[in-house]
Motif scaffolding. Structure first.
Motif, mmCIF file in Angstrom:
data_model
loop_
_atom_site.group_PDB
_atom_site.id
_atom_site.type_symbol
_atom_site.label_atom_id
_atom_site.label_comp_id
_atom_site.label_asym_id
_atom_site.label_seq_id
_atom_site.Cartn_x
_atom_site.Cartn_y
_atom_site.Cartn_z
ATOM 1 N N ILE A 34 0.682 -1.154 0.001
ATOM 2 C CA ILE A 34 0.040 0.126 0.072
ATOM 3 C C ILE A 34 1.118 1.378 0.035
ATOM 4 N N SER A 35 2.187 1.067 0.241
ATOM 5 C CA SER A 35 2.948 2.269 0.290
ATOM 6 C C SER A 35 3.890 2.423 -1.083
ATOM 7 N N LYS A 36 3.681 3.449 -1.699
ATOM 8 C CA LYS A 36 4.347 3.821 -2.900
ATOM 9 C C LYS A 36 5.686 4.135 -2.556
ATOM 10 N N GLU A 37 5.949 4.671 -1.581
ATOM 11 C CA GLU A 37 7.410 4.892 -1.116
ATOM 12 C C GLU A 37 8.202 3.885 -0.870
ATOM 13 N N MET A 38 7.627 2.779 -0.081
ATOM 14 C CA MET A 38 8.362 1.382 -0.017
ATOM 15 C C MET A 38 8.632 0.752 -1.125
ATOM 16 N N LEU A 39 7.563 0.703 -1.983
ATOM 17 C CA LEU A 39 7.757 0.268 -3.275
ATOM 18 C C LEU A 39 8.629 0.533 -4.020
ATOM 19 N N ALA A 40 9.021 2.006 -4.279
ATOM 20 C CA ALA A 40 10.141 2.537 -4.794
ATOM 21 C C ALA A 40 11.301 1.853 -4.426
ATOM 22 N N GLU A 52 -8.471 0.152 0.815
ATOM 23 C CA GLU A 52 -10.007 0.270 0.703
ATOM 24 C C GLU A 52 -10.366 -0.578 -0.328
ATOM 25 N N ASP A 53 -9.692 -0.519 -1.406
ATOM 26 C CA ASP A 53 -10.277 -1.163 -2.594
ATOM 27 C C ASP A 53 -9.663 -2.607 -2.336
#
Length: 203
Positions: free
Chosen positions: A85-91, A108-109
């Motif tokens: 859920i974290s784009k920063e972690m995924l980067a 939520e989705d």
């Protein structure tokens, strides 16, 4: 600052977990590594005992910065698909070049994953206090096909709430899953924390 994040994550209250993980992302690896983060390697080793073909796709749910993926890769798993859920972690996970695909999703989705797409799912250090809610357990078990494997962990903070262990027992006692592996051992030894590692097979 880093130690404050580790303390805060277990007491989020009503705050959006994406906020703290966004702020924590830059120091996450160094902080947990400094405490000897052992659960990813324990989970990967446990899972490898029950997967006959390490080339099969593995869903690394809640992959974060990719520490779980690194542990899975070290055990020979090569087709890893990270969701978080974290784009920063995924980067940061992307920088490690260990995943075939990486997907960010809104909690939520829910994750855009068709049922039965993955025969093996990992949720390493994901479900529990300060992280994904217990309902995530049902979500991931529901995504698995019959005979699918699920490796996950509950740390001491999570095990203090009997609802989490009860969830595992409910599945096994109802014949919905078979417990292949359970072991209590180091989680963050530098912080005095341990965890249970589990491998379930869906029936």
């Amino acid at each position: 600052m880093a130690d404050k994040f580790l303390d805060k994550v277990y007491d989020l209250g009503g705050n959006d977990p994406r906020d703290i993980y966004a702020k924590w992302s830059g120091t996450y690896d160094s902080e947990v590594s400094s405490h000897g983060y052992a659960t990813p390697a324990r989970c990967a080793k446990a899972l490898s005992q029950f997967v006959p073909d390490l080339i099969e796709d593995v869903l690394d749910y809640g992959c974060g910065t990719g520490l779980s993926g690194e542990a899975l890769r070290a055990e020979g798993f090569v087709n890893l698909h990270g969701f978080d859920i974290s784009k920063e972690m995924l980067a940061l996970a992307d920088d490690k070049s260990i995943y075939s695909t990486l997907t960010c999703f809104d909690p939520e989705d829910g994750p855009p994953i068709p049922k039965g797409q993955f025969q093996t799912i990992a949720a390493i250090g994901v479900i529990g206090v300060g992280a994904a809610p217990l309902s995530t357990f049902d979500l991931l078990m529901g995504l698995l096909p019959p005979e699918g494997l699920f490796v996950f962990s509950f740390n001491d903070h999570t095990l203090a709430d009997p609802a989490f262990e009860k969830k595992v027992n409910d599945y096994t006692e109802a014949g919905q899953a078979k417990l292949l592996f359970k072991e209590y051992g180091d989680h963050l030894p530098g912080a005095g924390l341990k965890s249970n590692v589990y491998v379930l097979k869906k029936t």
